[in-house]
Design a protein around this motif. Sequence first.
Motif, mmCIF file in Angstrom:
data_model
loop_
_atom_site.group_PDB
_atom_site.id
_atom_site.type_symbol
_atom_site.label_atom_id
_atom_site.label_comp_id
_atom_site.label_asym_id
_atom_site.label_seq_id
_atom_site.Cartn_x
_atom_site.Cartn_y
_atom_site.Cartn_z
ATOM 1 N N ILE A 1 0.859 -1.184 0.000
ATOM 2 C CA ILE A 1 0.000 0.000 0.000
ATOM 3 C C ILE A 1 0.893 1.231 0.000
ATOM 4 O O ILE A 1 1.906 1.277 0.705
ATOM 5 C CB ILE A 1 -0.964 0.006 1.213
ATOM 6 N N GLU A 2 0.536 2.223 -0.796
ATOM 7 C CA GLU A 2 1.411 3.367 -1.042
ATOM 8 C C GLU A 2 1.017 4.582 -0.204
ATOM 9 O O GLU A 2 -0.175 4.845 0.017
ATOM 10 C CB GLU A 2 1.361 3.735 -2.528
ATOM 11 N N VAL A 3 2.023 5.315 0.234
ATOM 12 C CA VAL A 3 1.761 6.589 0.900
ATOM 13 C C VAL A 3 1.164 7.569 -0.107
ATOM 14 O O VAL A 3 1.258 7.378 -1.320
ATOM 15 C CB VAL A 3 3.046 7.180 1.513
ATOM 16 N N ASP A 4 0.562 8.615 0.378
ATOM 17 C CA ASP A 4 -0.012 9.663 -0.465
ATOM 18 C C ASP A 4 1.059 10.151 -1.451
ATOM 19 O O ASP A 4 2.126 10.606 -1.042
ATOM 20 C CB ASP A 4 -0.473 10.819 0.428
ATOM 21 N N PRO A 5 0.814 10.042 -2.766
ATOM 22 C CA PRO A 5 1.832 10.459 -3.734
ATOM 23 C C PRO A 5 2.177 11.940 -3.657
ATOM 24 O O PRO A 5 3.245 12.352 -4.111
ATOM 25 C CB PRO A 5 1.205 10.102 -5.091
ATOM 26 N N GLY A 6 1.309 12.724 -3.055
ATOM 27 C CA GLY A 6 1.599 14.134 -2.873
ATOM 28 C C GLY A 6 2.718 14.396 -1.888
ATOM 29 O O GLY A 6 3.210 15.527 -1.777
ATOM 30 N N ALA B 1 5.694 13.029 -2.136
ATOM 31 C CA ALA B 1 6.927 12.577 -2.791
ATOM 32 C C ALA B 1 8.127 13.475 -2.503
ATOM 33 O O ALA B 1 9.275 13.026 -2.604
ATOM 34 C CB ALA B 1 6.713 12.472 -4.300
ATOM 35 N N ASP B 2 7.875 14.727 -2.126
ATOM 36 C CA ASP B 2 8.968 15.647 -1.789
ATOM 37 C C ASP B 2 8.983 15.990 -0.304
ATOM 38 O O ASP B 2 9.590 16.981 0.101
ATOM 39 C CB ASP B 2 8.855 16.927 -2.624
ATOM 40 N N ASP B 3 8.318 15.179 0.503
ATOM 41 C CA ASP B 3 8.168 15.459 1.933
ATOM 42 C C ASP B 3 8.646 14.254 2.731
ATOM 43 O O ASP B 3 7.911 13.283 2.949
ATOM 44 C CB ASP B 3 6.691 15.760 2.235
ATOM 45 N N ARG B 4 9.880 14.331 3.177
ATOM 46 C CA ARG B 4 10.458 13.207 3.927
ATOM 47 C C ARG B 4 9.687 12.938 5.218
ATOM 48 O O ARG B 4 9.281 11.793 5.489
ATOM 49 C CB ARG B 4 11.923 13.502 4.250
ATOM 50 N N GLU B 5 9.495 13.966 6.019
ATOM 51 C CA GLU B 5 8.867 13.767 7.321
ATOM 52 C C GLU B 5 7.430 13.281 7.176
ATOM 53 O O GLU B 5 6.993 12.393 7.912
ATOM 54 C CB GLU B 5 8.922 15.067 8.119
ATOM 55 N N GLY B 6 6.702 13.871 6.210
ATOM 56 C CA GLY B 6 5.323 13.444 5.990
ATOM 57 C C GLY B 6 5.248 12.003 5.522
ATOM 58 O O GLY B 6 4.354 11.247 5.919
ATOM 59 N N THR B 7 6.200 11.600 4.672
ATOM 60 C CA THR B 7 6.238 10.221 4.182
ATOM 61 C C THR B 7 6.490 9.245 5.317
ATOM 62 O O THR B 7 5.807 8.217 5.439
ATOM 63 C CB THR B 7 7.336 10.072 3.106
ATOM 64 N N VAL B 8 7.454 9.552 6.164
ATOM 65 C CA VAL B 8 7.775 8.660 7.287
ATOM 66 C C VAL B 8 6.576 8.525 8.223
ATOM 67 O O VAL B 8 6.203 7.413 8.637
ATOM 68 C CB VAL B 8 9.003 9.179 8.061
ATOM 69 N N ALA B 9 5.947 9.651 8.541
ATOM 70 C CA ALA B 9 4.807 9.624 9.463
ATOM 71 C C ALA B 9 3.663 8.800 8.888
ATOM 72 O O ALA B 9 3.064 7.976 9.601
ATOM 73 C CB ALA B 9 4.345 11.046 9.763
ATOM 74 N N GLN B 10 3.374 8.994 7.605
ATOM 75 C CA GLN B 10 2.260 8.243 7.025
ATOM 76 C C GLN B 10 2.606 6.766 6.842
ATOM 77 O O GLN B 10 1.744 5.901 7.010
ATOM 78 C CB GLN B 10 1.825 8.843 5.685
ATOM 79 N N LEU C 1 0.229 3.914 8.278
ATOM 80 C CA LEU C 1 -0.363 2.869 7.445
ATOM 81 C C LEU C 1 0.002 1.483 7.970
ATOM 82 O O LEU C 1 -0.838 0.572 7.986
ATOM 83 C CB LEU C 1 0.099 3.014 5.994
ATOM 84 N N TYR C 2 1.249 1.321 8.388
ATOM 85 C CA TYR C 2 1.682 0.033 8.930
ATOM 86 C C TYR C 2 0.863 -0.319 10.172
ATOM 87 O O TYR C 2 0.413 -1.461 10.348
ATOM 88 C CB TYR C 2 3.171 0.095 9.268
ATOM 89 N N ALA C 3 0.646 0.671 11.025
ATOM 90 C CA ALA C 3 -0.141 0.434 12.237
ATOM 91 C C ALA C 3 -1.603 0.164 11.898
ATOM 92 O O ALA C 3 -2.248 -0.692 12.521
ATOM 93 C CB ALA C 3 -0.024 1.636 13.171
ATOM 94 N N ASP C 4 -2.140 0.880 10.916
ATOM 95 C CA ASP C 4 -3.552 0.726 10.569
ATOM 96 C C ASP C 4 -3.844 -0.625 9.923
ATOM 97 O O ASP C 4 -4.861 -1.264 10.226
ATOM 98 C CB ASP C 4 -3.986 1.848 9.634
ATOM 99 N N VAL C 5 -2.989 -1.054 9.007
ATOM 100 C CA VAL C 5 -3.208 -2.364 8.375
ATOM 101 C C VAL C 5 -3.031 -3.470 9.407
ATOM 102 O O VAL C 5 -3.773 -4.461 9.416
ATOM 103 C CB VAL C 5 -2.248 -2.565 7.186
ATOM 104 N N ALA C 6 -2.040 -3.320 10.265
ATOM 105 C CA ALA C 6 -1.833 -4.243 11.396
ATOM 106 C C ALA C 6 -1.649 -5.688 10.937
ATOM 107 O O ALA C 6 -2.179 -6.626 11.556
ATOM 108 C CB ALA C 6 -2.999 -4.141 12.382
ATOM 109 N N ARG C 7 -0.897 -5.858 9.877
ATOM 110 C CA ARG C 7 -0.549 -7.195 9.400
ATOM 111 C C ARG C 7 0.940 -7.204 9.064
ATOM 112 O O ARG C 7 1.430 -6.316 8.375
ATOM 113 C CB ARG C 7 -1.363 -7.587 8.161
ATOM 114 N N GLU C 8 1.640 -8.233 9.496
ATOM 115 C CA GLU C 8 3.085 -8.264 9.308
ATOM 116 C C GLU C 8 3.471 -8.390 7.837
ATOM 117 O O GLU C 8 4.564 -7.985 7.442
ATOM 118 C CB GLU C 8 3.691 -9.432 10.094
#
Length: 364
Positions: free
Chosen positions: A107-112, A114-123, A127-134
Amino acid sequence: MNHVHELSAAGTSVWLDDLSRDRLTSGNLAELISGTGIVGVTTNPAIFAKAMSAGTAYDEQIGALKAAGAGASEAVFTMAVEDVRNACDAFAAVYEASGGVDGRVSIEVDPGLADDREGTVAQAKQLYADVARENVMIKIPATEACLPAITEVLAAGISVNVTLIFSVERYRQVVAAFIEGISQAQANGHDLSRIHSVASFFVSRVDTEVDRRLAEIGTAAALAVQGKAGLANARLAYEAFTVDLLQDSRWEQLQAAGAHAQRPLWASTGVKNPDYPDTLYVTGLVGPQTVNTMPEDTLDATIDHATVTGDTLTGTGDDAREVFAALEDLGVDLADVFRVLEHEGVEKFVSSWQELLDTIGERL
Protein backbone atom coordinates in the motif's frame (compact mmCIF):
# COMPACT_ATOMS: atom_id res chain seq x y z
CA MET A 1 2.17 -26.73 -13.20
CA ASN A 2 1.82 -23.56 -15.28
CA HIS A 3 4.12 -20.83 -16.54
CA VAL A 4 3.78 -18.92 -13.26
CA HIS A 5 5.20 -21.94 -11.46
CA GLU A 6 8.00 -22.12 -14.05
CA LEU A 7 8.88 -18.51 -13.31
CA SER A 8 8.91 -19.29 -9.61
CA ALA A 9 11.21 -22.27 -10.18
CA ALA A 10 13.62 -19.93 -12.01
CA GLY A 11 13.64 -17.50 -9.08
CA THR A 12 10.98 -14.97 -10.11
CA SER A 13 7.97 -14.55 -7.81
CA VAL A 14 4.78 -13.45 -9.56
CA TRP A 15 2.62 -10.82 -7.90
CA LEU A 16 -0.63 -9.30 -9.17
CA ASP A 17 -0.63 -5.55 -9.78
CA ASP A 18 -4.27 -4.98 -8.87
CA LEU A 19 -6.69 -5.04 -5.94
CA SER A 20 -10.33 -4.16 -5.42
CA ARG A 21 -13.19 -4.86 -3.03
CA ASP A 22 -14.94 -6.89 -5.74
CA ARG A 23 -11.85 -9.03 -6.26
CA LEU A 24 -11.79 -9.78 -2.53
CA THR A 25 -15.48 -10.38 -1.83
CA SER A 26 -16.09 -12.45 -4.96
CA GLY A 27 -13.35 -14.90 -4.04
CA ASN A 28 -11.42 -14.03 -7.20
CA LEU A 29 -8.21 -13.22 -5.33
CA ALA A 30 -8.37 -16.50 -3.43
CA GLU A 31 -8.90 -18.34 -6.72
CA LEU A 32 -5.88 -16.63 -8.28
CA ILE A 33 -3.74 -17.59 -5.30
CA SER A 34 -4.78 -21.24 -5.35
CA GLY A 35 -5.20 -21.62 -9.10
CA THR A 36 -2.45 -19.60 -10.76
CA GLY A 37 0.25 -19.44 -8.13
CA ILE A 38 0.51 -15.68 -7.62
CA VAL A 39 2.23 -14.96 -4.31
CA GLY A 40 1.65 -11.24 -3.71
CA VAL A 41 -0.24 -8.08 -4.66
CA THR A 42 0.82 -4.52 -5.36
CA THR A 43 -1.42 -1.47 -5.39
CA ASN A 44 -0.99 2.17 -6.32
CA PRO A 45 -3.17 5.30 -6.42
CA ALA A 46 -4.32 4.59 -9.99
CA ILE A 47 -5.46 1.08 -9.02
CA PHE A 48 -7.51 2.32 -6.08
CA ALA A 49 -8.92 5.17 -8.18
CA LYS A 50 -10.21 2.65 -10.69
CA ALA A 51 -11.56 0.31 -8.00
CA MET A 52 -13.32 2.89 -5.83
CA SER A 53 -14.75 5.05 -8.61
CA ALA A 54 -16.84 2.35 -10.26
CA GLY A 55 -19.53 -0.09 -9.17
CA THR A 56 -21.25 -0.45 -5.83
CA ALA A 57 -18.77 -2.50 -3.79
CA TYR A 58 -17.81 0.44 -1.56
CA ASP A 59 -21.29 1.97 -1.19
CA GLU A 60 -22.06 0.57 2.25
CA GLN A 61 -18.73 1.68 3.70
CA ILE A 62 -19.00 5.11 2.08
CA GLY A 63 -22.42 5.48 3.73
CA ALA A 64 -20.97 4.64 7.13
CA LEU A 65 -18.04 7.00 6.60
CA LYS A 66 -20.43 9.78 5.58
CA ALA A 67 -22.47 9.22 8.73
CA ALA A 68 -19.27 9.45 10.76
CA GLY A 69 -18.36 12.78 9.14
CA ALA A 70 -15.24 11.52 7.39
CA GLY A 71 -13.50 13.64 4.77
CA ALA A 72 -12.46 12.33 1.38
CA SER A 73 -8.84 11.54 2.28
CA GLU A 74 -9.78 9.76 5.49
CA ALA A 75 -12.45 7.77 3.65
CA VAL A 76 -10.10 6.70 0.85
CA PHE A 77 -7.39 5.54 3.22
CA THR A 78 -9.92 3.76 5.45
CA MET A 79 -11.27 1.80 2.48
CA ALA A 80 -7.82 1.10 1.05
CA VAL A 81 -6.51 -0.10 4.40
CA GLU A 82 -9.45 -2.50 4.76
CA ASP A 83 -8.80 -3.95 1.30
CA VAL A 84 -5.08 -4.34 1.96
CA ARG A 85 -5.68 -5.91 5.38
CA ASN A 86 -8.09 -8.46 3.87
CA ALA A 87 -5.65 -9.20 1.06
CA CYS A 88 -2.90 -9.75 3.64
CA ASP A 89 -5.16 -12.30 5.32
CA ALA A 90 -5.79 -14.01 1.97
CA PHE A 91 -2.02 -14.40 1.52
CA ALA A 92 -1.32 -15.46 5.12
CA ALA A 93 -0.62 -19.09 4.21
CA VAL A 94 1.73 -18.05 1.39
CA TYR A 95 3.49 -15.68 3.77
CA GLU A 96 4.07 -18.39 6.34
CA ALA A 97 5.11 -21.02 3.78
CA SER A 98 7.67 -18.69 2.19
CA GLY A 99 9.14 -17.56 5.48
CA GLY A 100 7.89 -14.02 4.87
CA VAL A 101 9.54 -13.63 1.47
CA ASP A 102 6.24 -13.67 -0.43
CA GLY A 103 2.59 -13.36 0.54
CA ARG A 104 3.12 -9.61 0.53
CA VAL A 105 0.59 -6.83 -0.12
CA SER A 106 1.75 -3.27 -0.81
CA ILE A 107 0.00 0.00 0.00
CA GLU A 108 1.41 3.37 -1.04
CA VAL A 109 1.76 6.59 0.90
CA ASP A 110 -0.01 9.66 -0.47
CA PRO A 111 1.83 10.46 -3.73
CA GLY A 112 1.60 14.13 -2.87
CA LEU A 113 4.25 13.48 -0.21
CA ALA A 114 6.93 12.58 -2.79
CA ASP A 115 8.97 15.65 -1.79
CA ASP A 116 8.17 15.46 1.93
CA ARG A 117 10.46 13.21 3.93
CA GLU A 118 8.87 13.77 7.32
CA GLY A 119 5.32 13.44 5.99
CA THR A 120 6.24 10.22 4.18
CA VAL A 121 7.77 8.66 7.29
CA ALA A 122 4.81 9.62 9.46
CA GLN A 123 2.26 8.24 7.03
CA ALA A 124 4.26 5.07 6.38
CA LYS A 125 4.27 4.31 10.10
CA GLN A 126 0.57 5.13 10.36
CA LEU A 127 -0.36 2.87 7.44
CA TYR A 128 1.68 0.03 8.93
CA ALA A 129 -0.14 0.43 12.24
CA ASP A 130 -3.55 0.73 10.57
CA VAL A 131 -3.21 -2.36 8.38
CA ALA A 132 -1.83 -4.24 11.40
CA ARG A 133 -0.55 -7.19 9.40
CA GLU A 134 3.08 -8.26 9.31
CA ASN A 135 2.93 -9.13 5.59
CA VAL A 136 2.07 -5.59 4.50
CA MET A 137 4.68 -3.58 2.60
CA ILE A 138 4.60 0.21 2.60
CA LYS A 139 5.35 1.75 -0.80
CA ILE A 140 7.61 4.80 -0.78
CA PRO A 141 8.73 6.54 -3.99
CA ALA A 142 12.43 6.66 -4.83
CA THR A 143 12.48 10.43 -5.17
CA GLU A 144 15.55 12.23 -3.90
CA ALA A 145 13.60 13.65 -0.96
CA CYS A 146 12.27 10.24 0.05
CA LEU A 147 15.54 8.30 0.00
CA PRO A 148 16.16 9.19 3.68
CA ALA A 149 12.54 8.25 4.42
CA ILE A 150 13.18 4.76 3.04
CA THR A 151 16.08 4.38 5.47
CA GLU A 152 14.07 5.70 8.42
CA VAL A 153 11.05 3.46 7.81
CA LEU A 154 13.21 0.35 7.42
CA ALA A 155 15.06 1.34 10.60
CA ALA A 156 11.71 1.23 12.38
CA GLY A 157 11.37 -2.44 11.43
CA ILE A 158 8.80 -1.86 8.68
CA SER A 159 8.98 -3.70 5.34
CA VAL A 160 9.22 -1.32 2.38
CA ASN A 161 8.43 -1.48 -1.32
CA VAL A 162 10.51 1.27 -2.95
CA THR A 163 8.62 2.40 -6.05
CA LEU A 164 9.04 4.60 -9.12
CA ILE A 165 12.65 3.64 -9.86
CA PHE A 166 13.68 4.35 -13.44
CA SER A 167 17.46 4.73 -13.61
CA VAL A 168 20.28 2.47 -12.45
CA GLU A 169 21.90 5.51 -10.85
CA ARG A 170 18.82 6.08 -8.67
CA TYR A 171 18.61 2.35 -7.98
CA ARG A 172 22.13 2.40 -6.54
CA GLN A 173 21.00 5.18 -4.19
CA VAL A 174 18.06 3.01 -3.18
CA VAL A 175 20.43 0.13 -2.41
CA ALA A 176 22.52 2.44 -0.22
CA ALA A 177 19.38 3.67 1.58
CA PHE A 178 18.30 0.06 2.11
CA ILE A 179 21.64 -1.07 3.57
CA GLU A 180 21.69 1.94 5.90
CA GLY A 181 18.09 1.29 6.95
CA ILE A 182 18.75 -2.36 7.78
CA SER A 183 21.91 -1.35 9.67
CA GLN A 184 19.90 1.10 11.76
CA ALA A 185 17.18 -1.50 12.30
CA GLN A 186 19.83 -3.82 13.72
CA ALA A 187 21.11 -1.05 15.99
CA ASN A 188 17.51 -0.41 17.10
CA GLY A 189 17.17 -4.02 18.17
CA HIS A 190 14.79 -5.24 15.46
CA ASP A 191 14.73 -8.83 14.25
CA LEU A 192 16.25 -8.44 10.76
CA SER A 193 14.68 -11.68 9.57
CA ARG A 194 11.23 -10.05 9.84
CA ILE A 195 12.05 -7.10 7.59
CA HIS A 196 11.69 -7.45 3.82
CA SER A 197 12.02 -5.02 0.94
CA VAL A 198 11.70 -4.85 -2.84
CA ALA A 199 12.95 -2.21 -5.26
CA SER A 200 10.32 -1.59 -7.95
CA PHE A 201 11.97 -0.84 -11.28
CA PHE A 202 9.56 0.45 -13.94
CA VAL A 203 10.11 -1.15 -17.34
CA SER A 204 7.57 -0.42 -20.09
CA ARG A 205 7.52 3.33 -19.49
CA VAL A 206 11.22 3.45 -20.38
CA ASP A 207 10.49 1.97 -23.80
CA THR A 208 7.56 4.34 -24.32
CA GLU A 209 9.68 7.45 -23.75
CA VAL A 210 12.81 6.19 -25.54
CA ASP A 211 10.80 4.89 -28.51
CA ARG A 212 9.13 8.30 -28.85
CA ARG A 213 12.52 9.96 -29.09
CA LEU A 214 13.81 7.35 -31.53
CA ALA A 215 10.76 7.89 -33.74
CA GLU A 216 11.55 11.62 -33.82
CA ILE A 217 15.08 10.80 -35.00
CA GLY A 218 13.47 8.57 -37.60
CA THR A 219 16.55 6.93 -39.13
CA ALA A 220 16.73 3.21 -39.82
CA ALA A 221 19.38 2.87 -37.13
CA ALA A 222 17.12 4.62 -34.61
CA LEU A 223 14.05 2.56 -35.43
CA ALA A 224 16.11 -0.63 -35.14
CA VAL A 225 16.74 0.05 -31.44
CA GLN A 226 13.09 0.61 -30.52
CA GLY A 227 11.74 -1.76 -27.88
CA LYS A 228 15.16 -2.57 -26.43
CA ALA A 229 15.75 0.11 -23.79
CA GLY A 230 13.32 -1.20 -21.17
CA LEU A 231 14.83 -4.66 -20.95
CA ALA A 232 18.39 -3.30 -21.16
CA ASN A 233 17.77 -0.87 -18.31
CA ALA A 234 16.25 -3.55 -16.07
CA ARG A 235 19.08 -5.95 -16.85
CA LEU A 236 21.65 -3.34 -15.85
CA ALA A 237 19.71 -2.85 -12.62
CA TYR A 238 19.88 -6.59 -11.96
CA GLU A 239 23.63 -6.53 -12.56
CA ALA A 240 23.87 -3.66 -10.05
CA PHE A 241 21.85 -5.76 -7.59
CA THR A 242 24.38 -8.59 -7.81
CA VAL A 243 27.29 -6.20 -7.29
CA ASP A 244 26.18 -3.14 -5.30
CA LEU A 245 24.12 -5.15 -2.84
CA LEU A 246 25.06 -8.81 -2.82
CA GLN A 247 28.83 -8.19 -2.93
CA ASP A 248 28.87 -5.29 -0.47
CA SER A 249 30.88 -6.22 2.63
CA ARG A 250 28.51 -4.30 4.89
CA TRP A 251 25.58 -6.23 3.44
CA GLU A 252 27.33 -9.55 3.96
CA GLN A 253 27.54 -8.79 7.69
CA LEU A 254 23.85 -7.89 7.82
CA GLN A 255 22.92 -11.02 5.92
CA ALA A 256 24.88 -13.09 8.42
CA ALA A 257 22.71 -11.46 11.12
CA GLY A 258 19.55 -12.70 9.37
CA ALA A 259 18.77 -9.88 6.94
CA HIS A 260 17.07 -10.57 3.60
CA ALA A 261 18.24 -9.02 0.34
CA GLN A 262 16.09 -6.30 -1.17
CA ARG A 263 14.82 -8.04 -4.31
CA PRO A 264 14.48 -6.20 -7.63
CA LEU A 265 10.82 -6.03 -8.62
CA TRP A 266 9.84 -5.49 -12.25
CA ALA A 267 6.86 -3.12 -12.41
CA SER A 268 4.99 -1.59 -15.33
CA THR A 269 5.27 -4.93 -17.10
CA GLY A 270 2.22 -4.61 -19.33
CA VAL A 271 3.40 -3.68 -22.83
CA LYS A 272 2.29 -0.24 -24.02
CA ASN A 273 3.09 -0.92 -27.69
CA PRO A 274 0.74 -3.57 -29.16
CA ASP A 275 3.41 -4.45 -31.71
CA TYR A 276 5.55 -5.96 -28.94
CA PRO A 277 4.97 -9.47 -27.53
CA ASP A 278 2.58 -9.23 -24.59
CA THR A 279 4.97 -11.19 -22.36
CA LEU A 280 8.08 -9.22 -23.39
CA TYR A 281 8.71 -7.85 -19.90
CA VAL A 282 8.06 -11.23 -18.28
CA THR A 283 10.13 -13.77 -20.18
CA GLY A 284 12.98 -11.31 -20.70
CA LEU A 285 13.39 -10.60 -16.97
CA VAL A 286 13.60 -13.99 -15.29
CA GLY A 287 16.22 -14.67 -12.65
CA PRO A 288 17.05 -15.50 -9.04
CA GLN A 289 15.72 -13.25 -6.25
CA THR A 290 13.38 -11.18 -8.42
CA VAL A 291 9.68 -10.32 -8.45
CA ASN A 292 7.46 -9.52 -11.43
CA THR A 293 4.21 -7.73 -10.61
CA MET A 294 1.72 -8.01 -13.48
CA PRO A 295 -1.57 -6.43 -14.43
CA GLU A 296 -4.21 -9.09 -14.98
CA ASP A 297 -3.96 -9.02 -18.79
CA THR A 298 -0.22 -9.73 -18.59
CA LEU A 299 -0.80 -12.47 -16.03
CA ASP A 300 -3.38 -14.09 -18.32
CA ALA A 301 -1.01 -13.88 -21.29
CA THR A 302 1.80 -15.38 -19.22
CA ILE A 303 -0.33 -18.32 -18.15
CA ASP A 304 -1.65 -18.84 -21.68
CA HIS A 305 1.44 -18.70 -23.86
CA ALA A 306 4.63 -17.46 -22.17
CA THR A 307 7.80 -19.33 -23.09
CA VAL A 308 9.88 -19.54 -19.93
CA THR A 309 13.45 -20.59 -20.74
CA GLY A 310 15.02 -20.06 -17.33
CA ASP A 311 17.36 -17.27 -16.24
CA THR A 312 17.34 -14.41 -18.77
CA LEU A 313 19.03 -11.88 -16.49
CA THR A 314 22.37 -13.23 -15.35
CA GLY A 315 25.25 -12.30 -17.65
CA THR A 316 23.23 -9.87 -19.81
CA GLY A 317 25.02 -6.69 -18.68
CA ASP A 318 27.37 -6.40 -21.67
CA ASP A 319 24.53 -6.70 -24.21
CA ALA A 320 22.52 -4.14 -22.25
CA ARG A 321 25.44 -1.71 -22.29
CA GLU A 322 25.65 -2.10 -26.07
CA VAL A 323 22.00 -1.04 -26.34
CA PHE A 324 22.67 2.03 -24.18
CA ALA A 325 25.78 2.90 -26.19
CA ALA A 326 23.75 2.73 -29.40
CA LEU A 327 21.10 5.00 -27.91
CA GLU A 328 23.68 7.55 -26.81
CA ASP A 329 25.34 7.45 -30.24
CA LEU A 330 21.97 8.28 -31.75
CA GLY A 331 21.66 11.30 -29.46
CA VAL A 332 19.15 9.95 -26.93
CA ASP A 333 19.77 11.73 -23.62
CA LEU A 334 19.11 8.89 -21.19
CA ALA A 335 19.63 11.03 -18.10
CA ASP A 336 16.87 13.32 -19.35
CA VAL A 337 14.66 10.30 -20.13
CA PHE A 338 14.87 9.17 -16.52
CA ARG A 339 14.26 12.68 -15.13
CA VAL A 340 11.15 13.01 -17.28
CA LEU A 341 9.86 9.57 -16.30
CA GLU A 342 10.28 10.16 -12.57
CA HIS A 343 8.52 13.53 -12.78
CA GLU A 344 5.70 12.10 -14.90
CA GLY A 345 5.40 9.05 -12.65
CA VAL A 346 4.83 11.16 -9.57
CA GLU A 347 2.48 13.51 -11.42
CA LYS A 348 0.35 10.65 -12.79
CA PHE A 349 -0.11 9.14 -9.33
CA VAL A 350 -0.89 12.56 -7.83
CA SER A 351 -3.47 13.15 -10.56
CA SER A 352 -5.10 9.74 -10.06
CA TRP A 353 -5.18 10.29 -6.31
CA GLN A 354 -6.74 13.72 -6.64
CA GLU A 355 -9.38 12.42 -9.04
CA LEU A 356 -10.20 9.70 -6.53
CA LEU A 357 -10.46 12.21 -3.67
CA ASP A 358 -12.77 14.35 -5.79
CA THR A 359 -14.95 11.37 -6.67
CA ILE A 360 -15.23 10.10 -3.10
CA GLY A 361 -15.75 13.64 -1.86
CA GLU A 362 -18.77 13.97 -4.14
CA ARG A 363 -20.15 10.63 -3.01
CA LEU A 364 -19.73 11.61 0.63
